[in-house]
Motif scaffolding. Structure first.
Motif, mmCIF file in Angstrom:
data_model
loop_
_atom_site.group_PDB
_atom_site.id
_atom_site.type_symbol
_atom_site.label_atom_id
_atom_site.label_comp_id
_atom_site.label_asym_id
_atom_site.label_seq_id
_atom_site.Cartn_x
_atom_site.Cartn_y
_atom_site.Cartn_z
ATOM 1 N N GLN A 187 -2.844 1.034 8.682
ATOM 2 C CA GLN A 187 -2.509 1.814 9.736
ATOM 3 C C GLN A 187 -3.815 2.909 9.857
ATOM 4 O OE1 GLN A 187 1.630 2.818 9.672
ATOM 5 N NE2 GLN A 187 2.023 1.492 10.943
ATOM 6 N N ARG A 188 -4.120 3.369 8.684
ATOM 7 C CA ARG A 188 -4.921 4.547 8.779
ATOM 8 C C ARG A 188 -6.380 4.157 8.773
ATOM 9 N NH1 ARG A 188 -2.582 9.543 7.976
ATOM 10 N NH2 ARG A 188 -0.425 9.457 7.531
ATOM 11 N N THR A 189 -6.666 2.849 8.212
ATOM 12 C CA THR A 189 -8.142 2.469 8.018
ATOM 13 C C THR A 189 -8.420 1.091 8.346
ATOM 14 O OG1 THR A 189 -7.865 1.909 5.586
ATOM 15 C CG2 THR A 189 -8.331 3.998 5.800
ATOM 16 N N GLY A 190 -7.274 0.291 8.626
ATOM 17 C CA GLY A 190 -7.583 -1.111 9.153
ATOM 18 C C GLY A 190 -8.181 -1.836 7.813
ATOM 19 N N TRP A 191 -7.494 -1.360 6.724
ATOM 20 C CA TRP A 191 -7.820 -2.170 5.470
ATOM 21 C C TRP A 191 -6.787 -3.617 5.382
ATOM 22 C CZ3 TRP A 191 -5.025 -1.989 0.292
ATOM 23 C CH2 TRP A 191 -5.830 -2.795 -0.862
ATOM 24 N N ARG A 192 -7.367 -4.530 5.506
ATOM 25 C CA ARG A 192 -7.004 -5.891 5.638
ATOM 26 C C ARG A 192 -5.896 -6.234 4.511
ATOM 27 N NH1 ARG A 192 -7.471 -7.865 10.275
ATOM 28 N NH2 ARG A 192 -6.522 -9.816 9.838
ATOM 29 N N PRO A 193 -6.382 -6.115 3.364
ATOM 30 C CA PRO A 193 -5.505 -6.473 2.364
ATOM 31 C C PRO A 193 -4.158 -5.545 2.296
ATOM 32 C CG PRO A 193 -7.730 -6.237 1.433
ATOM 33 C CD PRO A 193 -7.862 -5.706 2.843
ATOM 34 N N GLY A 194 -4.222 -4.403 2.986
ATOM 35 C CA GLY A 194 -2.992 -3.619 3.145
ATOM 36 C C GLY A 194 -2.055 -4.266 4.000
ATOM 37 N N ARG A 195 -2.594 -4.866 5.026
ATOM 38 C CA ARG A 195 -1.652 -5.678 6.229
ATOM 39 C C ARG A 195 -1.045 -6.578 5.505
ATOM 40 N NH1 ARG A 195 -1.775 -9.575 10.153
ATOM 41 N NH2 ARG A 195 -1.093 -9.138 11.977
ATOM 42 N N ALA A 196 -1.820 -7.582 4.715
ATOM 43 C CA ALA A 196 -1.356 -8.489 4.127
ATOM 44 C C ALA A 196 -0.042 -8.290 3.089
ATOM 45 C CB ALA A 196 -2.545 -9.220 3.391
ATOM 46 N N SER A 197 -0.454 -7.248 2.349
ATOM 47 C CA SER A 197 0.398 -6.696 1.477
ATOM 48 C C SER A 197 1.804 -6.282 1.979
ATOM 49 C CB SER A 197 -0.017 -5.611 0.557
ATOM 50 O OG SER A 197 0.952 -4.974 -0.317
ATOM 51 N N ALA A 198 1.650 -5.727 3.041
ATOM 52 C CA ALA A 198 2.865 -5.090 3.737
ATOM 53 C C ALA A 198 3.786 -6.235 4.380
ATOM 54 C CB ALA A 198 2.331 -4.389 4.968
ATOM 55 N N LEU A 199 2.986 -7.523 4.854
ATOM 56 C CA LEU A 199 3.789 -8.398 5.404
ATOM 57 C C LEU A 199 4.318 -9.226 4.435
ATOM 58 C CD1 LEU A 199 0.930 -9.827 7.974
ATOM 59 C CD2 LEU A 199 3.255 -8.943 8.590
ATOM 60 N N ARG A 200 3.662 -9.505 3.209
ATOM 61 C CA ARG A 200 4.531 -10.145 2.084
ATOM 62 C C ARG A 200 5.681 -9.351 1.638
ATOM 63 N NH1 ARG A 200 -0.677 -10.391 -0.024
ATOM 64 N NH2 ARG A 200 -0.484 -9.031 -1.424
ATOM 65 N N ALA A 201 5.542 -7.937 1.488
ATOM 66 C CA ALA A 201 6.772 -7.036 1.159
ATOM 67 C C ALA A 201 7.688 -7.317 2.299
ATOM 68 C CB ALA A 201 6.270 -5.637 1.287
ATOM 69 N N ALA A 202 7.331 -7.223 3.671
ATOM 70 C CA ALA A 202 8.278 -7.565 4.611
ATOM 71 C C ALA A 202 9.076 -8.671 4.528
ATOM 72 C CB ALA A 202 7.808 -7.192 6.056
ATOM 73 N N ARG A 203 8.427 -9.692 4.057
ATOM 74 C CA ARG A 203 9.106 -11.187 4.049
ATOM 75 C C ARG A 203 9.960 -11.152 2.911
ATOM 76 N NH1 ARG A 203 4.909 -14.072 1.753
ATOM 77 N NH2 ARG A 203 3.964 -13.799 3.993
ATOM 78 N N GLY A 204 9.802 -10.538 1.652
ATOM 79 C CA GLY A 204 10.912 -10.148 0.869
ATOM 80 C C GLY A 204 11.923 -9.149 1.090
ATOM 81 N N LEU A 205 11.759 -8.266 1.952
ATOM 82 C CA LEU A 205 12.847 -7.358 2.552
ATOM 83 C C LEU A 205 13.676 -8.396 3.528
ATOM 84 C CD1 LEU A 205 13.342 -4.694 2.262
ATOM 85 C CD2 LEU A 205 12.320 -3.790 3.991
ATOM 86 N N ARG A 206 13.125 -9.248 4.276
ATOM 87 C CA ARG A 206 13.924 -9.822 5.174
ATOM 88 C C ARG A 206 14.824 -10.695 4.298
ATOM 89 N NH1 ARG A 206 9.125 -11.284 7.423
ATOM 90 N NH2 ARG A 206 9.176 -13.487 6.952
ATOM 91 N N ALA A 207 14.432 -11.358 3.181
ATOM 92 C CA ALA A 207 15.322 -12.313 2.404
ATOM 93 C C ALA A 207 16.316 -11.371 1.783
ATOM 94 C CB ALA A 207 14.432 -12.793 1.120
ATOM 95 N N VAL A 208 16.230 -10.336 1.338
ATOM 96 C CA VAL A 208 17.230 -9.238 0.773
ATOM 97 C C VAL A 208 18.311 -9.019 1.916
ATOM 98 C CG1 VAL A 208 17.690 -6.940 -0.062
ATOM 99 C CG2 VAL A 208 15.607 -8.089 -0.768
ATOM 100 N N LEU A 209 17.882 -8.726 2.987
ATOM 101 C CA LEU A 209 18.555 -8.391 4.231
ATOM 102 C C LEU A 209 19.583 -9.753 4.659
ATOM 103 C CD1 LEU A 209 19.519 -6.704 6.687
ATOM 104 C CD2 LEU A 209 17.567 -7.198 7.980
ATOM 105 N N ALA A 210 18.850 -10.915 4.523
ATOM 106 C CA ALA A 210 19.668 -12.189 4.885
ATOM 107 C C ALA A 210 20.814 -12.277 3.748
ATOM 108 C CB ALA A 210 18.502 -13.219 4.859
ATOM 109 N N SER A 211 20.568 -11.758 2.716
ATOM 110 C CA SER A 211 21.844 -11.997 1.765
ATOM 111 C C SER A 211 22.999 -11.383 1.935
ATOM 112 C CB SER A 211 21.290 -11.665 0.114
ATOM 113 O OG SER A 211 21.127 -10.221 0.148
#
Length: 461
Positions: A187-211
């Motif tokens: 969000q602050r610099t447009g660093w694309r690996p940060g976006r990909a990392s955040a999306l992967r983490a959110a995917r894991g978070l969705r799995a925790v929520l679904a449990s």
């Protein structure tokens, strides 16, 4: 005020390059009381001479230097390298936090993760804990304060890179771990690996929520010793913004609705009618039936753990703004009203609001609460979640709490050190009067939000 302080940065400060040359380096320091920090390295195989203020010293090995004074000069001998040079007015305690971050950046190993420092300023690290994203988060927030932003962005990006790789953990703390680091970098610099990392983490978070389909709240992890039991703690609200962001960028209405349900579940199950909060509720994963309530860190199950109250205030406010939900905003105001009624005269909460007078204060609870209160004041001013019941209360309360915290910031080396954070209250010996990584992060946020509020409104009211 901020622009005037930013102008104090000396040539070479904040760019990560040495201002030294074959002839050395020399610049005058402000006539007003100043605070200075820098990383100084002597010539290879030699000894450097450092002039700081009105005195001189020999530099025989690389070291982080901090000093305070009035007038004089900053100068180094030929061949001596200087990096991370920061100069601010000593009276501006908010900017002393920049020196604090610079000192920690110099001491925490490149691949290390800061948990906190004890009352004697000794480091405590933990690679596998929920706190590993907070130093990066504090550095990202510091980059927005106007003093050497490039330097802090460079440090923040290095810490963010070091934090990559744990996105697959199945824990509700993924929002803390990667919202403060990877998402902030994107969000602050447009660093694309940060976006990909955040999306992967959110995917894991969705799995925790679904449990936990019964209640729909975010549990601490997918499985407890009893597979049918879920433990949701009030801290879970702080992890939901990553889910809301993820739902927005993927245009996933169902995921957004799930995040909203989780926020409303915490507001319903863990916020009491008087605005106080319970830390934890255990639920049947299938039916959502409440099994029992408890506390992991507070005084009692029916008391109000102060940092948990801060998590609720901050988390409900962010959820209300992101989801434009009046019900969540009303609950955030109720939680803030509890803080307003129960805050001690010192301006810093006791570690539990029901602890007796004289109990340990908790600057970490104060920092989270102050940052949340500034967010609530901004939300009320914007009207995004409806009309607030008491819009004029929250900025003055935030200002009072932040002032109380900054009053404890050291104006001598270690510059900006703020003790008296309570981590686990007696479960670990060092962290009852500690400087905790998350406290530093949210204090920096509160400083930035206060300055933005004052620029827009001209007053803390």
């Amino acid at each position: 005020m901020l622009a005037a302080v930013a102008a104090l940065a000396l040539a070479g400060a904040g760019c990560g390059r040495s201002p030294a040359s074959a002839r050395g380096y020399s610049r005058p320091l402000p006539a007003k009381a100043w605070a200075l920090s820098a990383d100084v390295t002597p010539p290879a195989g030699g000894v450097g001479i450092l002039r700081l203020g009105r005195g001189t010293r020999r530099i025989a090995h690389a070291e982080h230097v901090e000093a305070v004074g009035t007038g004089g000069r900053f100068a180094v001998s030929a061949g001596t390298r200087v990096g991370g040079l920061l100069v601010t007015l000593r009276a501006d305690r908010g900017l002393l936090l920049l020196h604090r971050l610079a000192e920690l950046q110099s001491r925490v190993p490149p691949g290390g993760f800061l948990l906190g420092t004890d009352a004697r300023n000794r480091l405590h690290l933990d690679a596998g804990f929920w706190t590993r994203g907070f130093l990066a988060g504090a550095l990202w927030r510091a980059s927005a304060l106007g003093v050497s932003p490039g330097l802090f962005r460079r440090w923040a990006l290095a810490r963010t890179r070091a934090n990559l790789g744990a996105e697959g953990w199945r824990t509700h703390d993924l929002g803390f771990l990667y919202g403060e680091s990877s998402l902030a970098a994107w969000q602050r610099t447009g660093w694309r690996p940060g976006r990909a990392s955040a999306l992967r983490a959110a995917r894991g978070l969705r799995a925790v929520l679904a449990s936990n389909p019964g209640a729909g709240t975010l549990p601490t992890r997918p499985k407890l010793p009893s597979r049918t039991e879920a433990d949701t703690i009030v801290d879970s609200l702080m992890n939901l913004p990553l889910l809301v962001w993820d739902a927005r960028v993927r245009h996933d209405a169902r995921a957004r609705a799930a995040a909203a349900r989780a926020a409303r579940g915490v507001a319903r199950l863990l916020v009491r009618p008087d605005g106080g909060t319970t830390q934890s509720v255990h639920l049947d994963r299938r039916t959502g039936r409440v099994l029992f309530r408890e506390t992991h860190q507070g005084l009692r199950a029916d008391s109000t753990w102060a940092r948990g109250q801060g998590w609720a205030l901050y988390g409900l406010t962010v959820a209300a703004g992101e989801l434009q939900a009046r019900g969540l905003r009303a609950r955030a105001e109720a939680v803030a009203g509890f803080v307003r009624r129960r805050l001690p005269a010192s301006g810093i909460p006791r570690w539990d609001y029901d602890a007796p007078a004289g109990a340990l204060p908790d600057t970490s609870a104060g920092a989270v609460s102050a940052a949340g209160l500034y967010r609530l004041a901004e939300l009320c001013a914007s009207g995004r979640a409806g009309r607030c019941a008491h819009p004029g209360w929250w900025a003055p309360l935030a200002h009072r709490m932040l002032a109380a915290i900054l009053a404890r910031a050291s104006t001598r080396p270690p510059l900006g050190f703020i003790p008296d954070g309570v981590g686990t209250h007696g479960k670990t010996a060092w962290d009852d009067r500690a400087e905790l990584s998350y406290a530093l992060d949210y204090t920096v946020e509160a400083v930035g939000r206060q300055r933005a509020w004052l620029q827009r409104h001209g007053t803390a009211r």
